[in-house]
Scaffold this motif. Structure first.
Motif, PDB file in Angstrom:
ATOM      1  N   GLU A   6      48.173  49.857  35.829  1.00 39.48           N
ATOM      2  CA  GLU A   6      48.152  48.607  35.077  1.00 39.48           C
ATOM      3  C   GLU A   6      47.103  47.655  35.657  1.00 39.48           C
ATOM      4  O   GLU A   6      46.339  47.024  34.917  1.00 39.48           O
ATOM      5  N   LEU A   7      47.060  47.566  36.987  1.00 35.55           N
ATOM      6  CA  LEU A   7      46.070  46.715  37.626  1.00 35.55           C
ATOM      7  C   LEU A   7      44.655  47.214  37.345  1.00 35.55           C
ATOM      8  O   LEU A   7      43.749  46.423  37.056  1.00 35.55           O
ATOM      9  N   ALA A   8      44.453  48.532  37.418  1.00 35.06           N
ATOM     10  CA  ALA A   8      43.129  49.098  37.139  1.00 35.06           C
ATOM     11  C   ALA A   8      42.714  48.781  35.704  1.00 35.06           C
ATOM     12  O   ALA A   8      41.555  48.417  35.440  1.00 35.06           O
ATOM     13  N   ARG A   9      43.663  48.918  34.775  1.00 32.31           N
ATOM     14  CA  ARG A   9      43.377  48.593  33.363  1.00 32.31           C
ATOM     15  C   ARG A   9      42.985  47.133  33.217  1.00 32.31           C
ATOM     16  O   ARG A   9      42.007  46.794  32.541  1.00 32.31           O
ATOM     17  N   ASP A  10      43.716  46.252  33.880  1.00 31.38           N
ATOM     18  CA  ASP A  10      43.448  44.818  33.751  1.00 31.38           C
ATOM     19  C   ASP A  10      42.115  44.429  34.395  1.00 31.38           C
ATOM     20  O   ASP A  10      41.385  43.573  33.874  1.00 31.38           O
ATOM     21  N   LYS A  11      41.792  45.057  35.534  1.00 32.93           N
ATOM     22  CA  LYS A  11      40.499  44.777  36.158  1.00 32.93           C
ATOM     23  C   LYS A  11      39.360  45.230  35.243  1.00 32.93           C
ATOM     24  O   LYS A  11      38.356  44.529  35.081  1.00 32.93           O
ATOM     25  N   PHE A  12      39.514  46.391  34.641  1.00 30.53           N
ATOM     26  CA  PHE A  12      38.490  46.907  33.721  1.00 30.53           C
ATOM     27  C   PHE A  12      38.299  45.958  32.548  1.00 30.53           C
ATOM     28  O   PHE A  12      37.167  45.657  32.147  1.00 30.53           O
ATOM     29  N   LEU A  13      39.405  45.446  31.993  1.00 31.01           N
ATOM     30  CA  LEU A  13      39.318  44.548  30.849  1.00 31.01           C
ATOM     31  C   LEU A  13      38.624  43.240  31.200  1.00 31.01           C
ATOM     32  O   LEU A  13      37.988  42.611  30.348  1.00 31.01           O
ATOM     33  N   MET A  14      38.712  42.816  32.450  1.00 27.47           N
ATOM     34  CA  MET A  14      37.993  41.607  32.867  1.00 27.47           C
ATOM     35  C   MET A  14      36.490  41.786  32.662  1.00 27.47           C
ATOM     36  O   MET A  14      35.774  40.840  32.329  1.00 27.47           O
ATOM     37  N   GLY A  15      36.004  43.005  32.849  1.00 28.94           N
ATOM     38  CA  GLY A  15      34.601  43.293  32.575  1.00 28.94           C
ATOM     39  C   GLY A  15      34.303  43.262  31.094  1.00 28.94           C
ATOM     40  O   GLY A  15      33.234  42.792  30.666  1.00 28.94           O
ATOM     41  N   CYS A  16      35.242  43.770  30.283  1.00 27.69           N
ATOM     42  CA  CYS A  16      35.049  43.778  28.825  1.00 27.69           C
ATOM     43  C   CYS A  16      34.988  42.374  28.252  1.00 27.69           C
ATOM     44  O   CYS A  16      34.269  42.123  27.277  1.00 27.69           O
ATOM     45  N   TYR A  17      35.740  41.428  28.834  1.00 30.80           N
ATOM     46  CA  TYR A  17      35.834  40.077  28.285  1.00 30.80           C
ATOM     47  C   TYR A  17      34.886  39.067  28.937  1.00 30.80           C
ATOM     48  O   TYR A  17      34.701  37.976  28.393  1.00 30.80           O
ATOM     49  N   THR A  18      34.299  39.421  30.077  1.00 27.83           N
ATOM     50  CA  THR A  18      33.360  38.490  30.722  1.00 27.83           C
ATOM     51  C   THR A  18      31.918  38.998  30.689  1.00 27.83           C
ATOM     52  O   THR A  18      30.981  38.209  30.819  1.00 27.83           O
ATOM     53  N   GLY A  19      31.723  40.324  30.568  1.00 24.15           N
ATOM     54  CA  GLY A  19      30.373  40.890  30.559  1.00 24.15           C
ATOM     55  C   GLY A  19      29.745  40.968  31.937  1.00 24.15           C
ATOM     56  O   GLY A  19      28.527  41.163  32.060  1.00 24.15           O
ATOM     57  N   GLN A  20      30.559  40.866  32.976  1.00 17.39           N
ATOM     58  CA  GLN A  20      30.027  40.867  34.346  1.00 17.39           C
ATOM     59  C   GLN A  20      30.023  42.272  34.950  1.00 17.39           C
ATOM     60  O   GLN A  20      30.691  43.180  34.467  1.00 17.39           O
ATOM     61  N   TYR A  57      50.110  38.148  36.416  1.00 16.46           N
ATOM     62  CA  TYR A  57      49.853  37.901  37.832  1.00 16.46           C
ATOM     63  C   TYR A  57      50.044  36.409  38.156  1.00 16.46           C
ATOM     64  O   TYR A  57      49.231  35.796  38.826  1.00 16.46           O
ATOM     65  N   ASN A  58      51.139  35.849  37.632  1.00 12.73           N
ATOM     66  CA  ASN A  58      51.464  34.426  37.866  1.00 12.73           C
ATOM     67  C   ASN A  58      50.318  33.515  37.434  1.00 12.73           C
ATOM     68  O   ASN A  58      49.990  32.541  38.108  1.00 12.73           O
ATOM     69  N   ASN A  59      49.718  33.866  36.294  1.00 12.05           N
ATOM     70  CA  ASN A  59      48.622  33.096  35.710  1.00 12.05           C
ATOM     71  C   ASN A  59      47.412  32.976  36.633  1.00 12.05           C
ATOM     72  O   ASN A  59      46.677  31.983  36.605  1.00 12.05           O
ATOM     73  N   GLN A  60      47.225  34.020  37.439  1.00  7.41           N
ATOM     74  CA  GLN A  60      46.065  34.120  38.318  1.00  7.41           C
ATOM     75  C   GLN A  60      45.251  35.352  37.904  1.00  7.41           C
ATOM     76  O   GLN A  60      45.784  36.280  37.284  1.00  7.41           O
ATOM     77  N   PRO A  61      43.944  35.376  38.223  1.00  2.00           N
ATOM     78  CA  PRO A  61      43.173  36.596  37.952  1.00  2.00           C
ATOM     79  C   PRO A  61      43.784  37.771  38.704  1.00  2.00           C
ATOM     80  O   PRO A  61      44.318  37.603  39.806  1.00  2.00           O
ATOM     81  N   PRO A  62      43.741  38.972  38.124  1.00  6.10           N
ATOM     82  CA  PRO A  62      44.301  40.146  38.814  1.00  6.10           C
ATOM     83  C   PRO A  62      43.619  40.355  40.160  1.00  6.10           C
ATOM     84  O   PRO A  62      42.411  40.115  40.285  1.00  6.10           O
ATOM     85  N   PRO A  63      44.361  40.788  41.181  1.00  2.00           N
ATOM     86  CA  PRO A  63      43.800  40.930  42.532  1.00  2.00           C
ATOM     87  C   PRO A  63      42.777  42.061  42.624  1.00  2.00           C
ATOM     88  O   PRO A  63      42.660  42.903  41.725  1.00  2.00           O
ATOM     89  N   TYR A  64      42.067  42.069  43.741  1.00  2.00           N
ATOM     90  CA  TYR A  64      41.008  43.050  43.978  1.00  2.00           C
ATOM     91  C   TYR A  64      41.554  44.476  43.969  1.00  2.00           C
ATOM     92  O   TYR A  64      42.657  44.753  44.452  1.00  2.00           O
ATOM     93  N   LEU A  65      40.774  45.388  43.402  1.00  2.00           N
ATOM     94  CA  LEU A  65      41.086  46.816  43.427  1.00  2.00           C
ATOM     95  C   LEU A  65      39.772  47.565  43.595  1.00  2.00           C
ATOM     96  O   LEU A  65      38.780  47.244  42.931  1.00  2.00           O
TER      97      LEU A  65
END
Length: 433
Positions: free
Chosen positions: A262-276, A324-332
Motif C-alpha cells: 500500500e505504501l509503495a502504491r501511494d509513493k508511486f502515485l505521488m509521482g503520477c500526481y506531482t510529475g516529480q 497517513y494522518n494527513n501527512q505525505p506517505p513516509p520514505y520507501l
C-alpha cells in the motif's frame, strides 16, 4: 646541413608592436620589440615585452632580429644575443614543463619569462609529481560534488570505474594522451561486448568522460582532444505511461491487507500526481507544504536541476495523505516501490503486450513484455507529462512542474504515438474535421 627540430605545438617569434604598414611609412620611428609565444590554439598565445625598441629601417622582418649590416644600431649583436637567450631558455623550460606534465597557463609562461629576464627570483618548488588522469578526474568531480545531484555524481563515478575496468582488462595505460579514435573505438567495443551494455548507457558513459577531458583541455593538460569521437548515437527506448483510468484503478485498489504494498502504491502515485522524479517525491514531508493564497502546495527543490517547484496538493493526493494522518506517505526505498508497483499492475490485469526494442551488446534485441512488467518509479513522472499533454495543457505549463529545461527533452517523455498523437493534434482544432 644540421638543424634543430622544434615542436609544432609551440613556437617563439619576435615582432614590432606597431604595424608594419605604419612603420614602413615612418622608417625611423622606434617601436617596441615583442616576444610572442604560442603553445596551442588561438587562446594559448602570450605576448611579452623585451624592453628594447628598434626602427623599421634597422629591423629584419624575415630573421626577426636587429640588422647587423647596414644598421645604425651599435649594440645589435648584444640585442640579438638577448633575444636568442629568451627564445632558447623559454623553449627549454617549456619542454621541461611538458615532461613534468605541468598545467601550462599564460600566467605560468609570463612568470617564466620574468624569471629568465631577472625581473623576479625563481621560487623553490617541490618535486613535480606527474598528474594521473584518474586522480585528476576524481579531484575535479569532488570539487563539483556540491554543485550536482547525488545521482549525477554517482553516474560520473561509475563511468570512471568502467574506464578503470577497461584499463585492467586490456592492460593498457590511460593518460591524457590516450583519447584518440582507436582508443575510444576499442573502449566502446569493450562496453558492448565485455560489459554487455545498452547503447544509451554507453552513450552516457562517453558523455560523462567527455566532461573530464574538456576540463583537462581547459587546464592545458590536453592540447586538442578529438571531442567529436565522444559522441555516441542514442536510440529511443520503449517506455510506457499509465492513462488516467489506469491510475485511478491503482488509487482505488484496496491494499489494506498489505501495508508495505500500500505504501509503495501511494509513493508511486505521488509521482503520477506531482510529475516529480522519485528522488524528489520520495522525500516530501509536511515541511514541504506551503500556502499560496489559499492553495496548498508541495514546495520541492529538485535535486537534479536545483529548480524550486510548487506542486498543487490535489484531491487524489489528499486521499493518499488521509491514510497517513494527513501527512505525505513516509520514505520507501526505490527498489521496494518498483517491486511492489509491478505486483499492483499484475493484480489489476495490466496485461497489454508491449513490443520492446533495445540495442544491447551491439545487437538489436526484440522482446514482448506485459505492461505491468514495465511499470517503475519513473512511469509516474512520464504519466503526469503525457496525460496532461493529451488533455491540452501547454508544454510550457507542464514543464513548469516537471522542471524540464528544454521542450526537446520534455517531448521525450510524451508517449502518445501514432494514432494517439494524430488524434491529440486534431483535437486541438488545427483541422476542419
Amino acid at each position: 646541413m644540421y638543424k634543430v627540430l622544434r615542436s609544432t605545438k609551440s613556437a617563439v617569434r619576435f615582432s614590432l608592436k606597431k604595424s608594419k604598414k605604419y612603420l614602413s611609412e615612418n622608417r625611423y620611428q622606434e617601436s617596441l620589440i615583442l616576444l610572442w609565444f604560442s603553445f596551442g590554439g588561438a587562446d594559448k598565445r602570450v605576448s611579452y615585452s623585451t624592453g628594447y625598441t628598434v626602427s623599421y629601417a634597422d629591423w629584419d622582418y624575415q630573421k626577426q632580429r636587429v640588422k647587423t649590416n647596414k644598421s645604425r644600431v651599435i649594440n645589435s649583436h648584444t640585442v640579438n644575443n638577448y633575444l636568442n637567450k629568451l627564445e632558447t631558455e623559454l623553449m627549454n623550460t617549456y619542454s621541461r614543463y611538458i615532461d613534468e606534465e605541468r598545467v601550462i597557463t599564460k600566467e605560468l609562461i609570463r612568470e617564466t619569462l620574468d624569471i629568465i629576464t631577472g625581473k623576479i627570483e625563481p621560487v623553490e618548488r617541490e618535486e613535480i609529481v606527474p598528474v594521473d588522469f584518474f586522480k585528476f578526474s576524481e579531484n575535479y568531480l569532488n570539487q563539483k560534488k556540491d554543485q550536482i545531484a547525488q545521482l549525477s555524481y554517482t553516474l560520473y563515478k561509475g563511468s570512471l570505474t568502467k574506464l578503470k575496468k577497461y584499463k585492467r582488462s586490456r592492460n593498457v595505460r590511460v593518460d591524457f594522451s590516450s583519447f584518440d579514435k582507436p582508443f575510444l573505438d576499442d573502449f566502446r567495443k569493450f562496453l558492448e561486448v565485455h560489459e554487455n551494455l545498452a547503447l544509451n548507457t554507453i552513450s552516457k558513459h562517453f558523455k560523462n568522460l567527455k566532461m573530464f577531458v574538456i576540463e583537462a583541455k581547459n587546464q592545458g593538460l590536453i592540447s586538442n582532444p578529438p571531442l567529436k569521437y565522444f559522441k555516441v548515437s542514442t536510440e529511443e527506448t520503449t517506455a510506457i505511461y499509465l492513462n488516467d483510468s489506469e491510475i485511478e484503478k491503482i488509487l482505488k485498489l484496496d491494499l489494506s491487507f498489505n501495508k508495505r504494498m500500500e505504501l509503495a502504491r501511494d509513493k508511486f502515485l505521488m509521482g503520477c500526481y506531482t510529475g516529480q522524479r522519485v528522488s524528489d517525491y520520495n522525500g516530501i514531508t509536511s515541511e514541504n507544504i506551503i500556502d499560496i493564497n489559499g492553495l496548498e502546495c508541495f514546495r520541492i527543490k529538485q535535486r537534479k536541476t536545483k529548480n524550486i517547484v510548487d506542486c498543487p496538493i490535489t484531491l487524489e493526493i489528499r486521499e493518499i495523505m488521509s491514510r497517513y494522518n494527513n501527512q505525505p506517505p513516509p520514505y520507501l526505498h526505490d527498489t521496494d516501490i518498483n517491486e511492489n508497483i509491478k505486483i499492483v499492475g499484475r493484480i489489476l490485469g495490466f496485461n497489454e503486450v508491449i513490443k520492446t526494442e533495445i540495442t544491447k551488446g551491439g545487437k538489436l534485441l526484440k522482446r514482448n513484455k506485459l505492461k505491468w512488467e514495465m511499470i517503475e518509479t519513473h512511469t509516474g513522472r512520464r504519466s503526469f507529462c503525457t496525460n496532461n499533454y493529451k488533455k491540452g495543457m501547454s508544454s510550457l505549463y507542464i514543464m513548469h512542474f516537471s522542471g524540464h529545461k528544454s521542450e526537446r527533452e520534455f517531448l521525450k517523455y510524451i508517449r502518445d504515438r501514432g494514432e494517439d498523437r494524430t488524434k491529440h493534434i486534431v483535437d486541438q482544432g488545427y483541422f476542419n474535421v
